[in-house]
Write a protein that holds these residues in place. Sequence first.
Motif, PDB file in Angstrom:
ATOM      1  N   VAL A 423       2.152  41.198  31.008  1.00 47.42           N
ATOM      2  CA  VAL A 423       0.955  40.623  30.383  1.00 47.42           C
ATOM      3  C   VAL A 423      -0.008  41.713  29.933  1.00 47.42           C
ATOM      4  CG1 VAL A 423      -0.873  38.939  30.647  1.00 47.42           C
ATOM      5  CG2 VAL A 423       1.186  38.711  32.000  1.00 47.42           C
ATOM      6  N   GLU A 424      -0.208  42.704  30.797  1.00 44.48           N
ATOM      7  CA  GLU A 424      -1.170  43.747  30.485  1.00 44.48           C
ATOM      8  C   GLU A 424      -0.765  44.517  29.232  1.00 44.48           C
ATOM      9  OE1 GLU A 424      -4.082  43.975  31.713  1.00 44.48           O
ATOM     10  OE2 GLU A 424      -3.509  42.236  32.922  1.00 44.48           O
ATOM     11  N   ARG A 425       0.538  44.788  29.162  1.00 44.30           N
ATOM     12  CA  ARG A 425       1.064  45.538  28.025  1.00 44.30           C
ATOM     13  C   ARG A 425       0.865  44.736  26.732  1.00 44.30           C
ATOM     14  NH1 ARG A 425       1.492  48.880  25.497  1.00 44.30           N
ATOM     15  NH2 ARG A 425       3.196  50.088  24.603  1.00 44.30           N
ATOM     16  N   ILE A 426       1.108  43.442  26.827  1.00 45.82           N
ATOM     17  CA  ILE A 426       0.950  42.588  25.642  1.00 45.82           C
ATOM     18  C   ILE A 426      -0.520  42.561  25.229  1.00 45.82           C
ATOM     19  CG2 ILE A 426       1.156  40.231  24.746  1.00 45.82           C
ATOM     20  CD1 ILE A 426       3.550  39.887  26.620  1.00 45.82           C
ATOM     21  N   LYS A 427      -1.386  42.400  26.205  1.00 44.58           N
ATOM     22  CA  LYS A 427      -2.824  42.368  25.914  1.00 44.58           C
ATOM     23  C   LYS A 427      -3.234  43.628  25.166  1.00 44.58           C
ATOM     24  CE  LYS A 427      -4.843  39.669  29.696  1.00 44.58           C
ATOM     25  NZ  LYS A 427      -5.618  39.827  30.917  1.00 44.58           N
ATOM     26  N   GLN A 428      -2.766  44.747  25.720  1.00 47.04           N
ATOM     27  CA  GLN A 428      -3.107  46.047  25.136  1.00 47.04           C
ATOM     28  C   GLN A 428      -2.650  46.090  23.679  1.00 47.04           C
ATOM     29  OE1 GLN A 428      -1.462  49.080  27.666  1.00 47.04           O
ATOM     30  NE2 GLN A 428      -1.818  50.642  26.098  1.00 47.04           N
ATOM     31  N   LYS A 429      -1.408  45.647  23.478  1.00 49.48           N
ATOM     32  CA  LYS A 429      -0.835  45.663  22.135  1.00 49.48           C
ATOM     33  C   LYS A 429      -1.613  44.744  21.188  1.00 49.48           C
ATOM     34  CE  LYS A 429       2.724  47.544  20.166  1.00 49.48           C
ATOM     35  NZ  LYS A 429       2.882  48.790  19.613  1.00 49.48           N
ATOM     36  N   VAL A 430      -1.992  43.594  21.712  1.00 48.43           N
ATOM     37  CA  VAL A 430      -2.717  42.612  20.904  1.00 48.43           C
ATOM     38  C   VAL A 430      -4.023  43.226  20.415  1.00 48.43           C
ATOM     39  CG1 VAL A 430      -3.989  40.435  20.998  1.00 48.43           C
ATOM     40  CG2 VAL A 430      -1.702  40.566  21.968  1.00 48.43           C
ATOM     41  N   VAL A 431      -4.696  43.899  21.333  1.00 48.82           N
ATOM     42  CA  VAL A 431      -5.967  44.513  20.971  1.00 48.82           C
ATOM     43  C   VAL A 431      -5.739  45.651  19.968  1.00 48.82           C
ATOM     44  CG1 VAL A 431      -7.980  45.738  21.848  1.00 48.82           C
ATOM     45  CG2 VAL A 431      -7.007  43.841  23.157  1.00 48.82           C
ATOM     46  N   GLU A 432      -4.711  46.462  20.260  1.00 47.81           N
ATOM     47  CA  GLU A 432      -4.397  47.582  19.364  1.00 47.81           C
ATOM     48  C   GLU A 432      -4.120  47.108  17.950  1.00 47.81           C
ATOM     49  OE1 GLU A 432      -1.104  50.082  20.574  1.00 47.81           O
ATOM     50  OE2 GLU A 432      -2.103  50.414  22.504  1.00 47.81           O
ATOM     51  N   GLY A 434      -5.160  44.511  16.650  1.00 53.65           N
ATOM     52  CA  GLY A 434      -6.267  43.746  16.107  1.00 53.65           C
ATOM     53  C   GLY A 434      -5.980  42.267  15.953  1.00 53.65           C
ATOM     54  N   LEU A 435      -5.062  41.755  16.754  1.00 50.77           N
ATOM     55  CA  LEU A 435      -4.735  40.330  16.658  1.00 50.77           C
ATOM     56  C   LEU A 435      -5.772  39.480  17.382  1.00 50.77           C
ATOM     57  CD1 LEU A 435      -0.915  40.643  17.318  1.00 50.77           C
ATOM     58  CD2 LEU A 435      -1.961  40.047  15.149  1.00 50.77           C
ATOM     59  N   ALA A 436      -6.401  40.079  18.381  1.00 54.37           N
ATOM     60  CA  ALA A 436      -7.447  39.362  19.097  1.00 54.37           C
ATOM     61  C   ALA A 436      -8.290  40.381  19.833  1.00 54.37           C
ATOM     62  CB  ALA A 436      -6.831  38.376  20.090  1.00 54.37           C
ATOM     63  N   GLN A 448      -0.567  31.588  26.653  1.00 54.53           N
ATOM     64  CA  GLN A 448      -1.092  31.840  25.309  1.00 54.53           C
ATOM     65  C   GLN A 448      -0.905  33.304  24.920  1.00 54.53           C
ATOM     66  OE1 GLN A 448      -4.896  29.986  26.343  1.00 54.53           O
ATOM     67  NE2 GLN A 448      -4.849  29.019  24.335  1.00 54.53           N
ATOM     68  N   ILE A 449      -1.086  34.159  25.895  1.00 47.51           N
ATOM     69  CA  ILE A 449      -0.948  35.589  25.601  1.00 47.51           C
ATOM     70  C   ILE A 449       0.502  35.923  25.268  1.00 47.51           C
ATOM     71  CG2 ILE A 449      -1.141  37.908  26.587  1.00 47.51           C
ATOM     72  CD1 ILE A 449      -3.568  36.741  28.201  1.00 47.51           C
ATOM     73  N   PHE A 450       1.409  35.295  26.021  1.00 49.41           N
ATOM     74  CA  PHE A 450       2.833  35.530  25.754  1.00 49.41           C
ATOM     75  C   PHE A 450       3.188  35.187  24.316  1.00 49.41           C
ATOM     76  CE2 PHE A 450       3.887  34.654  30.486  1.00 49.41           C
ATOM     77  CZ  PHE A 450       3.599  35.967  30.791  1.00 49.41           C
ATOM     78  N   LYS A 451       2.519  34.174  23.791  1.00 43.42           N
ATOM     79  CA  LYS A 451       2.841  33.701  22.440  1.00 43.42           C
ATOM     80  C   LYS A 451       2.702  34.816  21.401  1.00 43.42           C
ATOM     81  CE  LYS A 451       3.687  29.236  22.981  1.00 43.42           C
ATOM     82  NZ  LYS A 451       2.717  28.279  23.524  1.00 43.42           N
ATOM     83  N   ALA A 455       4.190  37.224  17.066  1.00 44.19           N
ATOM     84  CA  ALA A 455       3.394  37.618  15.898  1.00 44.19           C
ATOM     85  C   ALA A 455       4.144  38.691  15.105  1.00 44.19           C
ATOM     86  CB  ALA A 455       2.046  38.137  16.361  1.00 44.19           C
ATOM     87  N   PRO A 456       4.002  38.695  13.762  1.00 32.90           N
ATOM     88  CA  PRO A 456       4.700  39.697  12.949  1.00 32.90           C
ATOM     89  C   PRO A 456       4.290  41.112  13.342  1.00 32.90           C
ATOM     90  CG  PRO A 456       3.727  37.999  11.564  1.00 32.90           C
ATOM     91  CD  PRO A 456       3.210  37.771  12.944  1.00 32.90           C
ATOM     92  N   GLY A 457       5.246  41.983  13.383  1.00 30.31           N
ATOM     93  CA  GLY A 457       4.960  43.392  13.636  1.00 30.31           C
ATOM     94  C   GLY A 457       4.584  43.705  15.062  1.00 30.31           C
ATOM     95  N   PHE A 458       4.922  42.796  15.956  1.00 32.81           N
ATOM     96  CA  PHE A 458       4.523  43.007  17.335  1.00 32.81           C
ATOM     97  C   PHE A 458       5.714  43.448  18.165  1.00 32.81           C
ATOM     98  CE2 PHE A 458       3.323  42.010  21.598  1.00 32.81           C
ATOM     99  CZ  PHE A 458       1.970  42.272  21.624  1.00 32.81           C
ATOM    100  N   SER A 459       5.572  44.548  18.841  1.00 34.27           N
ATOM    101  CA  SER A 459       6.629  44.970  19.744  1.00 34.27           C
ATOM    102  C   SER A 459       6.015  45.782  20.849  1.00 34.27           C
ATOM    103  CB  SER A 459       7.665  45.805  19.004  1.00 34.27           C
ATOM    104  OG  SER A 459       8.569  46.355  19.918  1.00 34.27           O
ATOM    105  N   THR A 460       6.395  45.470  22.069  1.00 34.93           N
ATOM    106  CA  THR A 460       5.804  46.227  23.173  1.00 34.93           C
ATOM    107  C   THR A 460       6.749  47.296  23.674  1.00 34.93           C
ATOM    108  OG1 THR A 460       6.655  44.678  24.778  1.00 34.93           O
ATOM    109  CG2 THR A 460       4.415  44.305  23.979  1.00 34.93           C
TER     110      THR A 460
END
Lengths: 939, 164
Positions: A423-432, A434-436, A448-451, A455-460
Amino acid sequence: MDDLLREFLTETNESLDVVDVELVKFEQEPNNARILDNIFRLVHTIKGTCGFLGLPRLEALAHAAETLMGKFREGAPVTKEAVSLILQTIDRIKGILAELEALEGDEPKGEDGDLISQLEAMSLAGDAAKAAAKADAKKPAESKKAKEETTGTLVSQVLERELRIGEVSLDELERAFRETEVEVETDVTVAAEPVAERVSAAVSPAGTGQQGIDLVKVAAEIEARLNLASERKPEKAEKSVEDKEADAEAKGDGKGSVSSQSIRVAVETLEHLMTMVSELVLTRNQLLEIVRRHEDSEFKVPLQRLSNVTAELQEGVMKTRMQPIGNAWQKLPRIVRDLAGELGKQIELEMHGAETELDRQVLELIKDPLTHMVRNSADHGLEKSEDRKTAGKPEKGTIKLSAYHEGGHIIIDIADDGRGLNVERIKQKVVENGLATEAELEKMSEGQIFKYIFAPGFSTAAKVTSVSGRGVGMDVVRTNIEMIGGTIDLKSVAGKGSTFTIKIPLTLAIVSTLIVESAGDRFAIPQLSVVELVRVQSNSEHRIERIKDTPVLRLRNKLLPLVPLARILGVAEEGEKSEDDGFIVVMQVGNVTFGMVVDGVFHTEEIVVKPMSKMLRHITMFSGNTILGDGSVIMIVDPNGVASAIGTAVAAEVSEKQDGDKLRSVDDPAKVSMLLFRAGSPEPKAVPLSLVTRLEEFDIDKIEHSNGRDLVQYRGSLMPLVYLNHGVQRRMEGTQPMLVFSDSGRSMGLVVDEIVDIVEEQLDIQVGSEMPGVLGSAVIKGKATEIIDIGHFLPLAFEDWFTRKEISSAALTRSLLFIDDSPFFRNMLGPVLKAAGFDVTTCASATEAMRRLGEGERFDIIVSDIEMPGVNGFELAEMLRRDPRFRHTPIIALSALCTPASIERGRQSGFDDYVAKFDRPGLIASLKELTSHEVGLAA
Amino acid sequence: MSKTPVNATGTAANEALTDSIQYVTVLIGGQLFGLPIHKVHDVFVPESMTRVPLSAPEIAGVLNLRGRIVTAINMRRRLGLPPREGNSSIMAVGIEYRGESYGLIIDEVGEVLNLQTNGREANPANLDRRWAEISGGVHRLSGQLMVILDVERVLGRMLDQIAA
C-alpha cells in the motif's frame, strides 16, 4: 509447427499491421497519447510473447523499440527519424517473422545490432532533448501548428529543429550522451538491460559470436521439440537474411503459409449463421408437425433426414462460438514454467474450472489480459524462495486460476499466495505520478488505493524487467476487460497474497436456465444462481409468512427473504392467492440468498443469450432475451438485478461478511436477529426474533372484547391481546399487527403499531431502564432502540405464564447462579428464571462467579453461558467439577451455539445439560428436571 | 473526411432529380401515415408477443420474426391514441434502426404511393406535440392528408427518453 508459435505468427502479423498504420497516424499527431499508448501496448505484447517463446532476436528488437517509444511517452520529442527508425524496426520484425514461418519455428540467425544501437542512440537523444527542452518536451517537431504554438515559449528549439531537418549526426548524439550522462546511466542499466547487452554485442565483434550461441540454443530447443532435421536450416536462414525482398515475395505467394490456415470469421457472420439455423429449426418443426398429421406421407423419410442434418448443423454452429476457457489457459503452464526459470522462483500453477464455456469472442479478448496477469503475479506477487522461507511459507509459490459462472457472469479469479500489494509503495507512486494528493489518499480505503494500479502508466516495480514493470500491464488488462463490458477487482492481504477477480458478462454465452411462470408470462432464470426449488402451500410445512408486508420463508431454521417475481417486475395482479401457493426459487447471488416466488416452474432449457434491444437495456431486472425451442421470445431474469432491487444495503452488509452465517455465529455469538417494530411512539423498539413465535395481522373486527380485555380467536382458542403501551393505536378499521408468543399451547398477542424490519445486530444494551417492560436501549441500525422485555408482558396475558407448570415444590425457593457476559441475556433471562421460582444471582463473568463461589456463596443450581471473554463456560465447568464442594451442583450450559460437537464438549466439561440460549421452555424444563432430581435425592 | 460533403450533395442532387418518394401507407387510429419505402423492411402479422415488464409503455413486447428478436412498438400508444377496440387482427411494419429490428404495430397497411417531393408540406403549427415530434411533414392526397412518419424520430425519441 508448435500451436503456440502458429498462433503467435498470426497474431503478431496482425498487430504489426496495426502498428504500421498507427505509427503513421502518430507521426502526424504526435500529441495524441492514445495512439502512442496503443502502439506501445502492441509492441509490448509482441515483446512479451517473443520472450516466452524463446525468440531473443525479436525480443531484443521489440524491447529497443519499446524503450524508444517509452521516451516519447515521457515527453521526448517525436521526430520523423525516430518514427522511421521504429517503422524500420517493425519491418525487420516482420522480415524475421516471415523467415520464422518459413523455417517452421526457428528464429533465423542474423544481426540486429545496427538497428538496436540506432534505437538506443535515439532513446538517448530523446532523453537529451527532453532535458534540453524540459517544459516543452512534448511539442511535436513535425507539425507546423506546434511551431506556432511554441514560438512564444522561452525554450530553445534549436535541437529539435535540427533533429527534424537533418539526419541525427553522431556527434550530436554523443554530445547528448555526455550531457545527460548521469540520467542516462541509470536509464541504461535499469531500463534497458537486455538492450545494453545487445549494444555491446553489436559494438564488439566478439559479441556476435555470443548471440549466435544464444540462437543455437534456442534453435536446438525448438528442434528437439519438433523432431525436425536441422541440416538445411542455416543455409536457408542465411539466404533469407541476405535477400529479404525475395523472401517477402515468397511470403506473398505462399498460400499455404500458416497465417492463412486458420481464418478469422466475424462474430456477426456467425451470429447470422446462427439466426438462419434457428429459423431452419423452426421451419423443420413446422414441417414435422404437418407430416405428423398425415400418417403415411412420402415426405416422412427425407424430412427425418433433414431433421438430423439440421440438428447437426445447429450443434456445429453453436460449437463455433463456444469454447472452454481452458483454451485460453493452454499457454499459461509454459509461461509460468519459463518465468519460474527466468525469475529464479518456484511457482506452481493451479487451474480450476477450465471447462467453463464462454463465447469465443470473449475468450479471445481476455486471453492477453489473463496472460499478463499471471505474469504479473509471478513477477511481482510471488516472493523468491528464500523470502518465502523466511516468511514461513512453503517455498513454492502458488498461482491459482479459477473460472466459474455466477449470476449471468463468468468470474475468473487469479490468486497468488505472495506478498500482497504494498500500500505504501502504491501511495508513493500515486503521489509521484500526480494521480492524487496525499490528503486525498488519506481518506481512501485500501481497496480504493489498490485500484490505482489500473491507472495508465502506473507501475510499482522498482526494476523494469523484460517480464513486466513498465506500467502498461494492468492498464491494458483493464482496458481489454472493460471493452467487453467486464469489470476487474482485486483484494490483497499483505503477506498473504492478492486475488484479482475478473467478471465478464454472459451476453454471448450459452446458459442453462429454468423456465418459470409469473403472472401469466414465462421467464428464464439462469440456473447457476438457482440453489433449490421449494413448493409452498398455505397449509403445508413450507408456507409463506409475513413480516408486515414482507414475505419470508422459514427454511431449515433460517429466515429467507422472499420476493415475488411478479411484484418486482411490476406485473403483480390484485389478490394474494398467487403468492401463497406456488414455488419458491431459492437463489444465491454472491453472498446474498433469497427466494423468488413464482407461479409455476416448467423445465430447464439451454439458451443462447441475445442482447436486448437498446429500448430495453435499461431494465436491470433482465440480462437479455432469447428465442425458446418453441419459437417464442423469453426474457432472461438477471439475478444480480433482482438481488440489488431487494436491497443494496442488505447485499453490501452481507458481502462484507464474506464467510457467511456459520463463521459469523462462531465468531460473533452475540449477533442476534432482532425484530424491529413501532408501538406508541415513533422510536423503534426491538425484541429478539427467536422469542417471537409468529407475526400476525388480524382484522379489527376479529378482535373481541370479553371480561375487560381484548381477545382474538386464534387456532381454535382464545388468545389474549396485550397492548405494548397505552400509546399503541387501537385501530378502527383494517388490520392490527401483532407479535404472537406461544408456549405449550398458550398464545398471547402483543399488539404493536407497525412491524418495521428484521436486522441482525450485535446486541449491546447500553442504557438500562427502570421502566417495566423495557430492558434498556441499544443501538440498532444506527438508531437508539428500546429493547422490550417480553418477560414483563407474558404474565400480563396469563398471570401464571411462568409459574403454572412449575414444580409443586416451587415454594421452596432455590438459589440459582446465572453467568452471562451479555447484559441483554442477564436482563432477559433473569426475570424468566425468577418467575420460574428461583432466587437468581447474576454474574457478568466466570471470574466473578468464581469469586462469589470461593467466598462461600452456595447455589442450588448454576446456569452458565459458554462464550465469554476470559474464562469460558467449559473452563468454568471443568474447574467447578474439580472442586469437591461443587461436584454435585447441577450446571446447565446456555449457548447460542448448539452443535453436536459443542454439546459433547459441554458434557465432557461436566455440564449436566446443554440448552440453546433462546430455548426458554427447554431451559425451564431442564431446571425443573435437575432440581427435582436433587430434591428426590435429598429426600 | 473530405468525402462526406460530396456525398451529401450527391444525395441531395439525386433527390432533386427523382422528384418523388415512394411511401408505404398505414392506418393508425383512422389517420393515414406514410413511411418512406426504403425504411420498411417487411410487413408482418405479429404473433405470440412476449410482454416485457418494466419497459416503456409504448413497447408492446418482443417477438420472434424469423429468428430475430423484434421489439414491437405500439404506435397507437406512441401517438397517444386510445387502444384499438375489438380484437381485429393487427399488423406490423418491420424496420431497422441503429442495427436493431423493430416492429411498428399499426392498424392496417394500405398501398404504396408515389408522391412528388415538392408536394410535401411542413407540419401545421398547431399539430399535437406528440405527433409533430415524429412527423416529417404532410402530404395532401385527394380527400385526405397523409402524415409522413419519421422512423428516426419515432424510435430516436424513445431511446433519448430512456437515456435521460
